[in-house]
Design an enzyme around this catalytic site. Structure first.
Site, PDB file in Angstrom:
ATOM      1  N   ARG A   1       0.865  -1.247   0.188  1.00  0.00           N
ATOM      2  CA  ARG A   1      -0.071   0.074  -0.061  1.00  0.00           C
ATOM      3  C   ARG A   1       0.998   1.041   0.098  1.00  0.00           C
ATOM      4  O   ARG A   1       2.094   1.067   0.244  1.00  0.00           O
ATOM      5  CB  ARG A   1      -0.907   0.116   1.308  1.00  0.00           C
ATOM      6  CG  ARG A   1      -1.860  -1.239   1.226  1.00  0.00           C
ATOM      7  CD  ARG A   1      -2.841  -0.809   2.625  1.00  0.00           C
ATOM      8  NE  ARG A   1      -3.842  -2.042   2.542  1.00  0.00           N
ATOM      9  CZ  ARG A   1      -3.596  -3.242   3.166  1.00  0.00           C
ATOM     10  NH1 ARG A   1      -2.439  -3.653   3.744  1.00  0.00           N
ATOM     11  NH2 ARG A   1      -4.675  -4.264   3.095  1.00  0.00           N
TER      12      ARG A   1
ATOM     13  N   ARG B   1      -1.148  -1.600  -6.773  1.00  0.00           N
ATOM     14  CA  ARG B   1      -1.258  -2.773  -6.096  1.00  0.00           C
ATOM     15  C   ARG B   1      -2.345  -3.722  -6.598  1.00  0.00           C
ATOM     16  O   ARG B   1      -2.059  -4.964  -6.417  1.00  0.00           O
ATOM     17  CB  ARG B   1      -1.700  -2.357  -4.534  1.00  0.00           C
ATOM     18  CG  ARG B   1      -1.987  -3.372  -3.532  1.00  0.00           C
ATOM     19  CD  ARG B   1      -2.291  -2.601  -2.072  1.00  0.00           C
ATOM     20  NE  ARG B   1      -3.217  -3.437  -1.332  1.00  0.00           N
ATOM     21  CZ  ARG B   1      -2.915  -4.562  -0.259  1.00  0.00           C
ATOM     22  NH1 ARG B   1      -1.419  -4.881  -0.293  1.00  0.00           N
ATOM     23  NH2 ARG B   1      -3.836  -5.036   0.109  1.00  0.00           N
TER      24      ARG B   1
ATOM     25  N   HIS C   1      -4.935  -9.671   3.335  1.00  0.00           N
ATOM     26  CA  HIS C   1      -6.181  -9.366   3.506  1.00  0.00           C
ATOM     27  C   HIS C   1      -6.695 -10.467   4.456  1.00  0.00           C
ATOM     28  O   HIS C   1      -6.120 -11.565   4.713  1.00  0.00           O
ATOM     29  CB  HIS C   1      -6.879  -9.942   2.081  1.00  0.00           C
ATOM     30  CG  HIS C   1      -6.900  -8.772   1.078  1.00  0.00           C
ATOM     31  ND1 HIS C   1      -7.166  -9.170  -0.426  1.00  0.00           N
ATOM     32  CD2 HIS C   1      -6.672  -7.535   0.895  1.00  0.00           C
ATOM     33  CE1 HIS C   1      -6.758  -8.070  -1.030  1.00  0.00           C
ATOM     34  NE2 HIS C   1      -6.944  -6.992  -0.150  1.00  0.00           N
TER      35      HIS C   1
END
Length: 350
Positions: free
Chosen positions: A166, A300, A323
Site C-alpha cells: 500500500r 497494488r 487481506h
C-alpha cells in the site's frame, strides 16, 4: 475559533479558567478537565489509533457540534445524528464510505469519550457501499507508467507494483525491514495492525541499496547537527532510548527536510509525504496516455491481478496482500482474462 468544548455543556468557544472580572492576583483555579476535542484525542491515543483516525474523528465531532448550534453532544441524540448524516448524503453528496466514517466518529464520541448508553444505536443505518471493480493496468501500461517516474518516485512506484504494498506501507518502510539476504520486505503494522512479508523484487536490489546508502549519508549529517532521532511506535523510545538514532530505524524514503512532530513537538526527519508519489503517478499516467483513472493503489491492484493471471493460487495472493478474508481477494478474479475478457462474444463467432 476555539476547537473544543469541555466535559460540561459549555459552548464550543468558551474558554476555561477564572470568570470575567476576577482579580489578576486570584489564585489559579483547580485544573479544569480537558476540553471535549482534547478528550477525543486522548482517547484515540489511549486506544493506539493512528494520527489520521484521530484527526478524522476530531474533525467530524467539530462539524457535528457546529451543525447543531454549538450545543454539547450530551444534549443531542438520534434525531440530530440522523439529520447530520442525512445532510452529508443529500446536501454534500458525500460517498457512502465518508458517511460511514462520520457515523463511526460520532459513535466513538458517545461511547468511548462521553461514556453514554446509546439505546438508539441500532436505529442508525449505515450507508451501503457500492461494489466497485478495481482499476487494473495491463503489464504494458504498468511498464509505460513506471518508465515515466524518476528517482525516488520510480523506486516507490516499483515497490507498489513489485511487492503489492500500500502507499503508506511504502512511505513508512524502515531500513531494518528490507532483507536482501532473504529477498523479502517485512511490512510492519499494516492495515488492521498486522505484519506480513512481501517479495523484494530482485530487479530493485541495486536501486534499494543505493537508496539506503543515501539514507546513511543523510542520517550521518542529521546526527552531526544534533538531530537524527526518528519517531518510534508504542513508546519504544523509552524502552530502547538509543534505537531512534540507529540507521535501521530510519525511513527508507525520508523527507527532504526536518519537521515538527504533531504530538510531541519534537523536531525530527519524518518519512516523505505520500502526496509526492501521488502527484508523480498522476503526471506519469497522463504523459503515458493512459485513460484509466489509475492511482498509486492501482499498482497494488495490478500486482494482485497479474499474480493470479500467472497461475499463483488465491490464498498466496491473499497472504501477500494482507487481506483478512479471502473474499476480499476474490474481487480480482472478476478482472482476470478468464472473466469477461476471456469469453468469446457471439458476434465474433463464425
Amino acid at each position: 475559533m476555539d476547537e473544543a468544548v469541555s466535559g460540561s455543556s459549555r459552548p464550543l468557544d468558551e474558554a476555561s479558567g477564572a470568570a470575567d472580572g476576577a482579580p489578576a492576583t486570584a489564585p489559579a483555579p483547580a485544573a479544569a478537565p480537558p476540553r471535549l476535542l482534547d478528550q477525543i484525542r486522548i482517547r484515540c491515543r489511549t486506544k493506539h489509533y493512528s494520527i489520521r483516525t484521530e484527526r478524522a474523528y476530531v474533525g467530524w465531532a467539530r462539524r457535528f457540534i457546529l451543525a447543531n448550534g454549538r450545543r454539547h453532544p450530551r444534549e443531542l441524540g438520534l434525531a440530530e445524528v440522523e439529520a447530520f448524516l442525512s445532510a452529508l448524503a443529500v446536501r454534500d453528496d458525500v460517498a457512502a464510505s465518508t458517511q460511514n466514517q462520520a457515523l463511526s466518529a460520532l459513535l466513538f464520541l458517545y461511547k468511548e469519550v462521553l461514556g453514554l448508553e446509546m439505546p438508539w444505536v441500532g436505529s442508525v443505518t449505515r450507508a451501503k457501499r457500492p461494489k466497485r471493480l478495481p482499476v487494473v493496468l495491463t503489464p504494458v501500461e504498468v511498464r509505460a507508467l513506471l518508465a515515466l517516474l524518476d528517482g525516488q518516485a520510480a523506486l516507490m512506484g516499483s515497490l507498489l507494483y513489485g511487492a503489492g504494498m500500500r502507499l503508506m506501507e511504502a512511505v513508512r518502510l524502515r531500513v531494518k525491514d528490507v532483507d536482501f539476504g532473504r529477498w523479502e520486505i517485512v511490512v510492519r503494522n499494516g492495515k488492521g495492525g498486522k505484519d506480513r512479508r512481501v517479495p523484494l523484487p530482485r530487479r530493485l536490489e541495486a536501486a534499494l541499496q543505493a537508496q539506503i546508502e543515501r539514507v546513511r549519508v543523510l542520517h550521518g549529517r542529521d546526527l552531526a547537527q544534533g538531530y537524527g532521532e526518528v519517531w518510534l511506535p508504542h513508546a519504544l523510545s523509552r524502552k530502547y532510548p538509543t534505537a531512534g538514532r540507529e540507521l535501521g530505524w530510519q525511513y527508507v524514503f525520508p523527507a527532504s527536510g526536518l519537521s515538527e512532530d504533531p504530538r510531541s513537538g519534537t523536531r525530527r526527519r519524518h518519512h516523505v509525504d505520500e502526496a509526492v508519489l501521488q502527484r508523480a503517478v498522476k503526471s506519469a499516467r497522463v504523459a503515458a496516455g493512459i485513460d484509466k483513472p489509475a492511482t498509486c493503489h492501482t499498482l497494488r491492484h495490478s500486482f494482485a491481478t497479474h499474480l493470479l493471471e500467472s497461475g499463483h493460487d488465491i490464498r498466496t495472493v491473499q497472504e501477500l496482500l494482507g487481506h483478512k478474508d479471502v473474499a476480499t481477494t476474490q474481487i480480482y478474479t472478476h478482472v482476470l482474462g478468464r472473466g469477461a475478457g476471456g469469453v468469446l462474444s457471439p458476434l465474433d463467432r463464425d
